[in-house]
Design a protein around this motif. Sequence first.
Motif, PDB file in Angstrom:
ATOM      1  N   SER A 297       0.883  -1.249   0.072  1.00 48.73           N
ATOM      2  CA  SER A 297       0.003   0.103   0.167  1.00 48.73           C
ATOM      3  C   SER A 297       0.734   1.208  -0.155  1.00 48.73           C
ATOM      4  CB  SER A 297      -0.867   0.076   1.216  1.00 48.73           C
ATOM      5  OG  SER A 297      -1.832  -1.103   1.153  1.00 48.73           O
ATOM      6  N   ASP A 298       2.028   1.058  -0.005  1.00 48.82           N
ATOM      7  CA  ASP A 298       3.005   2.367   0.007  1.00 48.82           C
ATOM      8  C   ASP A 298       4.094   1.977  -0.701  1.00 48.82           C
ATOM      9  OD1 ASP A 298       4.612   4.523   0.596  1.00 48.82           O
ATOM     10  OD2 ASP A 298       4.492   4.082   2.873  1.00 48.82           O
ATOM     11  N   PRO A 299       4.528   2.860  -1.848  1.00 50.55           N
ATOM     12  CA  PRO A 299       5.739   2.667  -2.502  1.00 50.55           C
ATOM     13  C   PRO A 299       7.133   2.710  -1.653  1.00 50.55           C
ATOM     14  CG  PRO A 299       4.825   4.813  -3.071  1.00 50.55           C
ATOM     15  CD  PRO A 299       3.989   4.060  -2.175  1.00 50.55           C
ATOM     16  N   THR A 300       6.999   3.371  -0.447  1.00 48.28           N
ATOM     17  CA  THR A 300       8.294   3.399   0.306  1.00 48.28           C
ATOM     18  C   THR A 300       8.680   2.202   1.101  1.00 48.28           C
ATOM     19  OG1 THR A 300       6.910   4.146   2.274  1.00 48.28           O
ATOM     20  CG2 THR A 300       7.633   5.700   1.091  1.00 48.28           C
ATOM     21  N   LYS A 301       7.584   1.178   0.931  1.00 47.35           N
ATOM     22  CA  LYS A 301       7.859   0.007   1.341  1.00 47.35           C
ATOM     23  C   LYS A 301       7.328  -1.155   0.336  1.00 47.35           C
ATOM     24  CE  LYS A 301       5.463   0.133   5.234  1.00 47.35           C
ATOM     25  NZ  LYS A 301       4.636   1.262   5.099  1.00 47.35           N
ATOM     26  N   ALA A 302       7.808  -1.006  -0.899  1.00 44.99           N
ATOM     27  CA  ALA A 302       7.228  -1.828  -1.964  1.00 44.99           C
ATOM     28  C   ALA A 302       7.773  -3.225  -1.945  1.00 44.99           C
ATOM     29  CB  ALA A 302       7.770  -1.266  -3.350  1.00 44.99           C
TER      30      ALA A 302
ATOM     31  N   ALA B 180      -4.443   8.879  -8.904  1.00 45.23           N
ATOM     32  CA  ALA B 180      -5.919   8.424  -8.487  1.00 45.23           C
ATOM     33  C   ALA B 180      -5.671   7.555  -7.369  1.00 45.23           C
ATOM     34  CB  ALA B 180      -6.591   7.776  -9.796  1.00 45.23           C
ATOM     35  N   ILE B 181      -4.680   7.072  -6.984  1.00 41.31           N
ATOM     36  CA  ILE B 181      -4.735   6.113  -5.552  1.00 41.31           C
ATOM     37  C   ILE B 181      -4.430   7.089  -4.463  1.00 41.31           C
ATOM     38  CG2 ILE B 181      -3.470   4.374  -4.740  1.00 41.31           C
ATOM     39  CD1 ILE B 181      -2.489   3.618  -7.462  1.00 41.31           C
ATOM     40  N   THR B 182      -3.507   8.042  -4.501  1.00 40.56           N
ATOM     41  CA  THR B 182      -3.144   8.617  -3.404  1.00 40.56           C
ATOM     42  C   THR B 182      -2.077   9.877  -3.799  1.00 40.56           C
ATOM     43  OG1 THR B 182      -2.527   8.597  -1.241  1.00 40.56           O
ATOM     44  CG2 THR B 182      -1.246   7.247  -2.539  1.00 40.56           C
ATOM     45  N   ALA B 183      -1.597  10.425  -2.859  1.00 42.92           N
ATOM     46  CA  ALA B 183      -0.597  11.586  -3.195  1.00 42.92           C
ATOM     47  C   ALA B 183       0.607  10.824  -2.341  1.00 42.92           C
ATOM     48  CB  ALA B 183      -0.997  12.910  -2.398  1.00 42.92           C
ATOM     49  N   PHE B 184       1.716  10.863  -2.957  1.00 46.10           N
ATOM     50  CA  PHE B 184       2.892   9.900  -2.355  1.00 46.10           C
ATOM     51  C   PHE B 184       3.873  11.167  -1.832  1.00 46.10           C
ATOM     52  CE2 PHE B 184       1.918   7.322  -5.947  1.00 46.10           C
ATOM     53  CZ  PHE B 184       1.305   6.538  -5.212  1.00 46.10           C
ATOM     54  N   PRO B 185       4.338  11.177  -0.518  1.00 49.02           N
ATOM     55  CA  PRO B 185       5.125  11.963   0.205  1.00 49.02           C
ATOM     56  C   PRO B 185       6.503  11.990  -0.604  1.00 49.02           C
ATOM     57  CG  PRO B 185       3.910  10.537   1.806  1.00 49.02           C
ATOM     58  CD  PRO B 185       3.780   9.914   0.458  1.00 49.02           C
ATOM     59  N   VAL B 186       7.101  13.083  -0.539  1.00 48.15           N
ATOM     60  CA  VAL B 186       8.457  13.145  -1.381  1.00 48.15           C
ATOM     61  C   VAL B 186       9.494  13.072   0.041  1.00 48.15           C
ATOM     62  CG1 VAL B 186       7.924  14.840  -3.146  1.00 48.15           C
ATOM     63  CG2 VAL B 186       8.374  15.750  -0.928  1.00 48.15           C
TER      64      VAL B 186
ATOM     65  N   GLY C 114      -4.142  -2.518 -15.413  1.00 46.40           N
ATOM     66  CA  GLY C 114      -2.564  -2.913 -15.154  1.00 46.40           C
ATOM     67  C   GLY C 114      -2.429  -3.507 -13.640  1.00 46.40           C
ATOM     68  N   ALA C 115      -1.295  -4.068 -13.701  1.00 46.60           N
ATOM     69  CA  ALA C 115      -1.092  -4.622 -12.521  1.00 46.60           C
ATOM     70  C   ALA C 115      -0.635  -3.799 -11.328  1.00 46.60           C
ATOM     71  CB  ALA C 115       0.107  -5.872 -12.472  1.00 46.60           C
ATOM     72  N   LEU C 116      -1.424  -3.526 -10.556  1.00 48.48           N
ATOM     73  CA  LEU C 116      -0.932  -2.413  -9.211  1.00 48.48           C
ATOM     74  C   LEU C 116       0.525  -2.986  -8.653  1.00 48.48           C
ATOM     75  CD1 LEU C 116      -1.590  -0.048  -7.422  1.00 48.48           C
ATOM     76  CD2 LEU C 116      -2.977  -1.694  -6.011  1.00 48.48           C
ATOM     77  N   GLY C 117       0.582  -4.247  -8.625  1.00 45.35           N
ATOM     78  CA  GLY C 117       1.708  -4.891  -7.858  1.00 45.35           C
ATOM     79  C   GLY C 117       2.991  -4.430  -8.612  1.00 45.35           C
ATOM     80  N   ASP C 118       3.010  -4.163  -9.981  1.00 44.85           N
ATOM     81  CA  ASP C 118       4.221  -3.764 -10.619  1.00 44.85           C
ATOM     82  C   ASP C 118       4.431  -2.260 -10.447  1.00 44.85           C
ATOM     83  OD1 ASP C 118       4.793  -6.005 -11.754  1.00 44.85           O
ATOM     84  OD2 ASP C 118       3.984  -5.554 -13.834  1.00 44.85           O
ATOM     85  N   PHE C 119       3.415  -1.220  -9.926  1.00 39.65           N
ATOM     86  CA  PHE C 119       3.507  -0.247  -9.595  1.00 39.65           C
ATOM     87  C   PHE C 119       4.262   0.163  -8.287  1.00 39.65           C
ATOM     88  CE2 PHE C 119       1.314   4.124  -8.365  1.00 39.65           C
ATOM     89  CZ  PHE C 119       2.267   4.795  -9.096  1.00 39.65           C
TER      90      PHE C 119
ATOM     91  N   GLY D 135       0.350   2.763   8.125  1.00 40.95           N
ATOM     92  CA  GLY D 135      -0.037   1.473   8.758  1.00 40.95           C
ATOM     93  C   GLY D 135       0.466   0.438   8.126  1.00 40.95           C
ATOM     94  N   GLY D 136       0.567  -0.619   8.851  1.00 44.12           N
ATOM     95  CA  GLY D 136       1.392  -1.953   8.101  1.00 44.12           C
ATOM     96  C   GLY D 136       2.657  -2.014   8.792  1.00 44.12           C
TER      97      GLY D 136
END
Length: 969
Positions: free
Chosen positions: A143-148, A440-446, A943-948, A178-179
């Motif tokens: 759920s978070d690209p910082t912990k992909a 469309a999913i969220t705003a990702f922190p920089v 498209g596969a969300l997992g690859d994102f 979370g998580g």
Amino acid sequence: MIAVEDPAGGRIAGAGVTVTLERAAVSRSASTNERGEVRFEALPPGTYSIAVRASGFEEKTSRVAVSVSSQATFAVILGPQTLKQTVQVRDRGPSLASQPVETTSSAINTVVTTEDLDEIPLSARSFANIAYLAPFTAPVEPSDPTKARITAVSFGGSSGLNVDLSVDGGDNNDDYIGGFLQNYSPEAMQEFAVRTSQFGADTSHTNGGSVVVSTRRGSDDWHGSGAYYYRGNALNARNTLDNPEPNPKQPFSRQNLVGTLGGPIKTGKLWFFSSYEYIHENASVAYSANSLAEFNALQQLATGGSLANVSSIGAIPSSVAQPYRETLFSSRIDWRQSERSQWFVRASLDRNHTKNDLLQQGALPSTGATANSNYYSVLLSNQFQFAPNTLGVLTLEASGFHHTKVRNSTIGEAFDFPFTVNFLTTSGLETFGDNQFASAITAFPVQRDQQKYQFRYDVSHSRGAHALRFGVNFIHEPVLRGALTGNPETLFSYPQDPSFYVANPGVLARCPNPLPSSPDPNFPDCPTENASGASDGSFSQSIQRLGFYAEDAWRVTRSFTVNAGLRYDTTFGLFVASGHDQAANPGLATLQASGSTLISGIPHDYRKAFAPRVGIAYAPNASATAVFRAGAGLYYNDLAQNGWVDAFTAVNNFNLRNGSGPNALIDPNYHTPYALTASAGFEHAFANNWRVNITYEHQQGVHQYRRYEYTPGFGIPAKAPAVSLFRTDNRSIYNGLALQVQHKFSERFEVTANYTLSHATTWGATVGELFDYVNGVSNVLDPFGPGDHGPSGEDIRHRFVLVGVLQLPWKFEVSTLSQFESARPFTMSTPADVNGDGVVGNDRAVVNGVQTSLDQFRGTPFYQVDLRVSRNIALGERVTLRPFAEFFNLFNRQNPGNNYVPDISALPTSVNDITNATAFCRNAGCTQTRPITSVNQLRVPAGALGDFFGPGTTVGIPFAAQLGVRLGF
């Protein structure tokens, strides 16, 4: 607990019992009570030697295995002193299928051992992969690209972000999204327990489940391992969701280098254990022929002067590398200070970085970023035995996390074209230029930072029929901060692709100057221009969490145990952002000045989170192989802060924007969300190595989060500003029935199978999630209206998991982890305001005059079979070489899960009317149509969300093979 009996089954009081952790000289002693029972609390997981002495009986010794977070009962039968008899101990086997029946515990608990982690194929080398074996769990996407690379686990129909996770007793929760926070190599783990219901009062901050991890320790024997994993491009099938033919196949390779070493620093006194894992991954985006054609057209527009302030976009590559590197390290030192006192200190780190992060098929490298994440934790623990029946456990931990995302481009502009966002992508990023990391999913922190300091103390005391526990847990988190992008940017959004404007050069020349901020029907092919000024996108908190608990395991009779406890938790500073409470939020004053009575004040920390929990365990006739369990309890958990981060960034813009900051507010009637859970079950181990476990679980979520979007004139005065309001008024229900069957056929074959029948429902707009996401409201004028109640996004009606290990001739071993589940739901939305509340984007699509409901659609049934083939080769008395091959998604099943196109306007075949779709368009002008006869015609895999975000879970991965070798001693 250990029960000492004579040959006739009578209990022996006053027997002396000593348990010693093998090869570590850690021991504990106590005497049995009047019922012939003795408890040893908080034993580290491992293999123990039990010595039992009683007057008139022969002294007996035996070996048993103790698991993390377990309350197993072992029975020792003493013979007369003159006889030599074999001790009968109900021992624990080395794996998942051999866990003992816990006849005194009401918790629903699954223990995963080191052997399980070593034997079962793990597609992402994540311990979470095997946690799916526990009843009422399921995989979910990161759920978070910082912990992909940290896969998540769903509990009770949630998205896995409402779970308490601890390592060696230390808090390991991400308090922003979370998580799980910090990742650990499976090689660093001794065991972990997955607790899905009726866990004790010592567990806090969860309304879904609990994962308890224990790390490995050293011993008096030198031991270690080295392993190498290789997955090359030739060993991976094409991902047909994100990378369909005839596009070039995306190159990919990954290598894992793993090593461990443990042993004595001083025999019988001081030990160490260290683990190291390095991940070298080379992923990439291979641009399709269509993308390259559009990029070349975009280059022509730039060189022709048609793009504002941009004369060139540089060389256009055919593919872009996305290298990922990660280092996982953990080291632990254990010290036996005395017979009564043992200490250990553990230090762990996780460092990773990715280049061209968040880059997708239709976007040029300028939209990517270089992401860096650094995690660390240091934990100190002491166990002190005050008396034979009284033990204290001290846990001190310091942990931190720092993440940065540096954009590849900072030109101050971005250009967006339709081909960039299509049904193959989930990102919503710009085509060229600066990326604001909003999709469309969220705003990702920089940027993200989290610093946490924990003090925890637990005391256990056994007296007669009572086993008491109480404790305190205090977490000081002076840094919980981050930043959304606040750079100024001008975004040009084009309604047509670059090739259209190259083929029609006069279109852009006829566009108005300046360009409009919204589409102009008089100039339908002209772009819009929207400029955002500099803003302070940062958010910062300093919070403290305090919890107390007390509980008792009361052995009413030898057959009947009552587990009762009470927990209290509270948080300080939950609504204080950057040193200001929500009274400094400019949106509040602006809203009240308009005459609105929507909210009357600001939120405050909740102080009424008392959580009683009670459970019973009944073992008929004091059986050690059969138990009935039942219980109920309350479980509180505050929202991770990303849910209302807009309200936190608002206070920083008060001076910057003179009161015109974003109008995101939190309702003053805040209530910490909680789950009311109840469960009942029966477990029985048969004499022929079969075991059956049947469990029913009910969860009722109360005071969950929802986001209300108000526009002027709809629920607020016409002169009021638009407002996003966060309330805790949502609710949900989960019901599940799980059947688990385990069998150890022989020393060569064992199997565990789980089947779960469940149903999870909630209220929402276009996303239905339990607890951990802020669900939108479709119509603020009717927030609990028809169609807003439906399945959660992780509502899986049927789920079956099979894990097995088979020993073949010539020392070959075959193991599998296979998952099968029914389709997950999704919602079809529309960008039109069909509800009439002035809000665009929260409404569900209307088809043939009937509005669809929340998560009405179902994706595709999921199945994935993973297989490992290995062979042990002995290289001497203690050294073993194990080459292996692993096959993931063996049958190359395409698993889109519920990742389908969720917006009716984004379907690859357009509909005639986004406010009421009755037909598909056969041509560009929609003068020829095809009627929609079934809503299922709208189902198109995306498209596969997992690859994102990282490796896919619910969408699966295409077939992949991995080769490796492991050397252990």
